[in-house]
Design a protein around this motif. Structure first.
Motif, PDB file in Angstrom:
ATOM      1  N   GLY A 177       0.722  -1.270  -0.037  1.00  0.00           N
ATOM      2  CA  GLY A 177       0.020  -0.080  -0.024  1.00  0.00           C
ATOM      3  C   GLY A 177       0.776   1.339   0.147  1.00  0.00           C
ATOM      4  O   GLY A 177       0.421   2.386   0.383  1.00  0.00           O
TER       5      GLY A 177
ATOM      6  N   GLU B 188       9.949   4.667  -5.035  1.00  0.00           N
ATOM      7  CA  GLU B 188      11.112   3.566  -5.535  1.00  0.00           C
ATOM      8  C   GLU B 188      11.955   4.229  -6.315  1.00  0.00           C
ATOM      9  O   GLU B 188      12.278   3.866  -7.585  1.00  0.00           O
TER      10      GLU B 188
ATOM     11  N   THR C 103      -0.192   3.617  -3.086  1.00  0.00           N
ATOM     12  CA  THR C 103      -1.782   4.056  -2.611  1.00  0.00           C
ATOM     13  C   THR C 103      -1.483   4.995  -1.728  1.00  0.00           C
ATOM     14  O   THR C 103      -2.184   6.296  -1.906  1.00  0.00           O
TER      15      THR C 103
END
Ligand SMILES: Nc1ncnc2c1ncn2[C@@H]1O[C@H](COP(=O)(O)OP(=O)(O)OP(=O)(O)O)[C@@H](O)[C@H]1O
Ligand SMILES: [Mg+2]
Lengths: 306, 260
Positions: free
Chosen positions: A45, A164, A48
């Motif tokens: 998550g 990332e 999100t």
């Protein structure tokens, strides 16, 4: 700075897709200044959560303030003071390197000589000055990511969100980016990044938050988490050619985890075990201090996710 | 069922999205214009001269003029439709351009407004180019034809909305074939581009009268031919109504696709 001292304050944040909660009651406070790392396995998550912070997804429950603005209600005002490096590539392939920065600045309502100076500085920062006129498609993966970071800085943001940032990059580029990101923190900006690399989190982040299945499992400084959750020393033992590691004297004081053909012995004192391993030519071993990866695996488990 | 989605609320910065597309278009202007000219000019030369030889006059106009005035109107339709589908979908899905835009102060409403304005601008450019060619071929009566140029923009706006709706719903590029085959091509054939609407059977005429391209052609043709337009306010009203409805639907559906 915000009165609370936090640039992001999320309370009981919930986001469901279908019946499934991708974010399931997340409390998150990102202090101003420094770097906060959001860690978690695939599907935890993280993305999100970042999308909620950007106002690109609407929460089903909970409250959220970013740079003092309520989100999603006034997300545009918050985004004007944020920079975003998204997961994957969203550079504009219809423009050159330099045009990507210039056109992006326009979306913030920025143009003119000050922006041109900033673009030149950012091209230097990303070491792309020599490629300013190159088409984006002609860039290597590392150059594209550096350009994405430079683009996230055109509006001189207080908060930089990176999803990332170093996934898929070679070690050279990764180390280069780490140095750049530390420079941003030194300039007084706040970084919020997600990563799967514990080494990255330990090198960059003052604080880390570990998520799994839409929930926050733990947070603190990397050193705090190591002290709280795992023994300080680890001995990794492997038998020759895939044989099982035999029982050893000296492992009595260890907490043992076995993954495939490797045995991990977590302990406060590795000396008895190391003595027992002395002269065992049939075993290879590595003695090292415990790190964030050990904490991560302890909290989120070792079984595969996807 | 929930409440209907709120109406579009774009900001002035929506123009930066329009401007982005202008900058890209300028880079490829030559190829883009050639594309815009190509097919309609072939129609004008092939059909206008070829058929014109046999037909002579249609609805009291030289056939070349009749056809040219139909083609400038229908070309505004196809240009906006192509841009609103293939280009907008490319930026929305594979290229992830809108995701990058949504990390700035821009909102979905800004993006949709900017894209619709751009689609309409492209219609204006391509239809004006064809109008210029038609003028060179002697199919245009006079300077009054310049009044059609703003109409090209409105016609583009009217067809941009439904095209962006298709993009918001599309699972892939193939989806757009349905819209071309079921909606745009039939309109091209029955809305008075190649022959007058009165030639159709009465039942079909009733349907044709509610289609936007009929009103686009009816508005543009007299301007190109140098005649006073009949019922210009009706035609404008129909085009504006379609443009407004398309804008609303496009904004609601792109919001749903991008910001869930
Ligand atoms: N738009 C969406 N529609 C449906 N499900 C979604 C959507 N976005 C995310 N999910 C689901 O929500 C969960 C969390 O996804 P998210 O992308 O936030 O994870 P993540 O921590 O970023 O993972 P990764 O490390 O793989 O990037 C996953 O199960 C994912 O499949
Ligand atoms: Mg993710």
């Amino acid at each position: 700075m915000e009165r609370s001292g936090y640039v992001v304050e999320a309370r009981e944040l919930v986001k469901r897709f279908g019946g499934q909660a991708a974010v399931d009651g997340v409390d998150l406070s990102v202090p101003a200044g420094g770097c906060l790392g959001l860690l978690g396995p695939n599907g935890a998550g993280k993305t999100t959560t970042l999308r909620l912070i950007l106002g690109m997804a609407r929460p089903d429950a909970g409250s959220l303030r970013v740079l003092g603005e309520p989100v999603p209600e006034r997300a545009e005002r918050a985004r004007a003071r944020m920079g975003v490096v998204p997961q994957g590539d969203t550079l504009d392939p219809d423009f050159t390197v330099e045009e990507n920065l210039r056109v992006y600045a326009r979306y913030f309502g920025l143009h003119g000589p000050a922006v041109e100076r900033r673009i030149r500085a950012l091209l230097d920062f990303a070491e792309l000055a020599g490629r300013a006129q190159a088409r984006v498609q002609s860039l290597s993966g590392g150059m594209r990511r550096r350009l994405a970071v430079a683009r996230a800085l055109v509006n001189d943001p207080e908060l930089v969100v990176l999803d990332e940032p170093t996934t898929g990059l070679d070690p050279q580029v990764r180390h280069h980016l780490w140095a750049r990101l530390r420079a941003l923190v030194a300039e007084g900006r706040t970084l919020l990044l997600t990563t799967h690399y514990m080494e990255e989190a330990e090198r960059l982040c003052d604080r880390v938050v570990i998520m799994d299945r839409g929930r926050v499992l733990e947070q603190g400084t990397p050193a705090e988490l190591v002290a709280r959750h795992v023994e300080p020393e680890v001995v990794e033992i492997r038998a020759a050619r895939g044989e099982a590691v035999p029982a050893l004297p000296g492992t009595g004081a260890c907490r043992i985890e076995t993954v495939g053909d490797v045995r991990y012995c977590y302990t406060h004192d590795a000396r008895p075990l190391l003595a027992a391993l002395e002269g065992r030519g049939d075993l290879t071993f590595l003695h090292r201090p415990a790190n964030l990866e050990d904490v991560f695996l302890r909290l989120t488990g070792r079984e595969l996710r996807e | 069922m929930r409440r209907p989605p709120p109406p579009p609320r774009p900001h002035a910065r929506a123009l930066t999205v329009w401007r982005r597309n202008v900058l890209v278009w300028r880079k490829l202007m030559g190829a883009a214009l050639a594309m815009n000219f190509g097919e309609p000019v072939l129609y004008l030369l092939g059909l206008g001269y070829g058929l014109g030889f046999f037909i002579g006059e249609m609805a009291g106009l030289p056939y070349l003029t009749f056809l040219a005035s139909g083609i400038v109107a229908s070309s505004a339709m196809t240009t906006a439709s192509f841009e609103g589908m293939y280009s907008v979908y490319t930026r929305m899905v594979p290229q992830r351009t809108y995701e990058a835009l949504l990390a700035t102060p821009l909102t979905v409403d800004d993006i949709v407004a900017g894209e619709l304005l751009w689609c309409a601008t492209k219609s204006l450019i391509s239809s004006s180019a064809i109008l210029a060619v038609a003028a060179l071929l002697g199919a245009v009566s006079g300077w009054q034809a310049l009044l059609a140029v703003p109409a090209f923009f409105l016609i583009g706006l009217c067809f941009a909305g439904p095209a962006v709706v298709m993009s918001a719903l599309a699972p892939n590029y193939d989806f757009f074939e349905y819209y071309f085959t079921l909606v745009l091509t039939p309109m091209l054939l029955v809305c008075g581009v190649f022959y007058p609407v009165d030639a159709l059977p009465a039942a079909l005429q009733a349907i044709v009268q509610v289609l936007p391209l009929t009103h686009a052609v009816a508005l543009v043709r007299p301007l190109v031919a140098g005649l006073p337009p009949e019922q210009p306010l009706l035609h404008l009203a129909v085009l504006v109504a379609y443009a407004a409805a398309g804008w609303y639907a496009a904004t609601a559906l792109v919001r749903r696709r991008l910001v869930s």
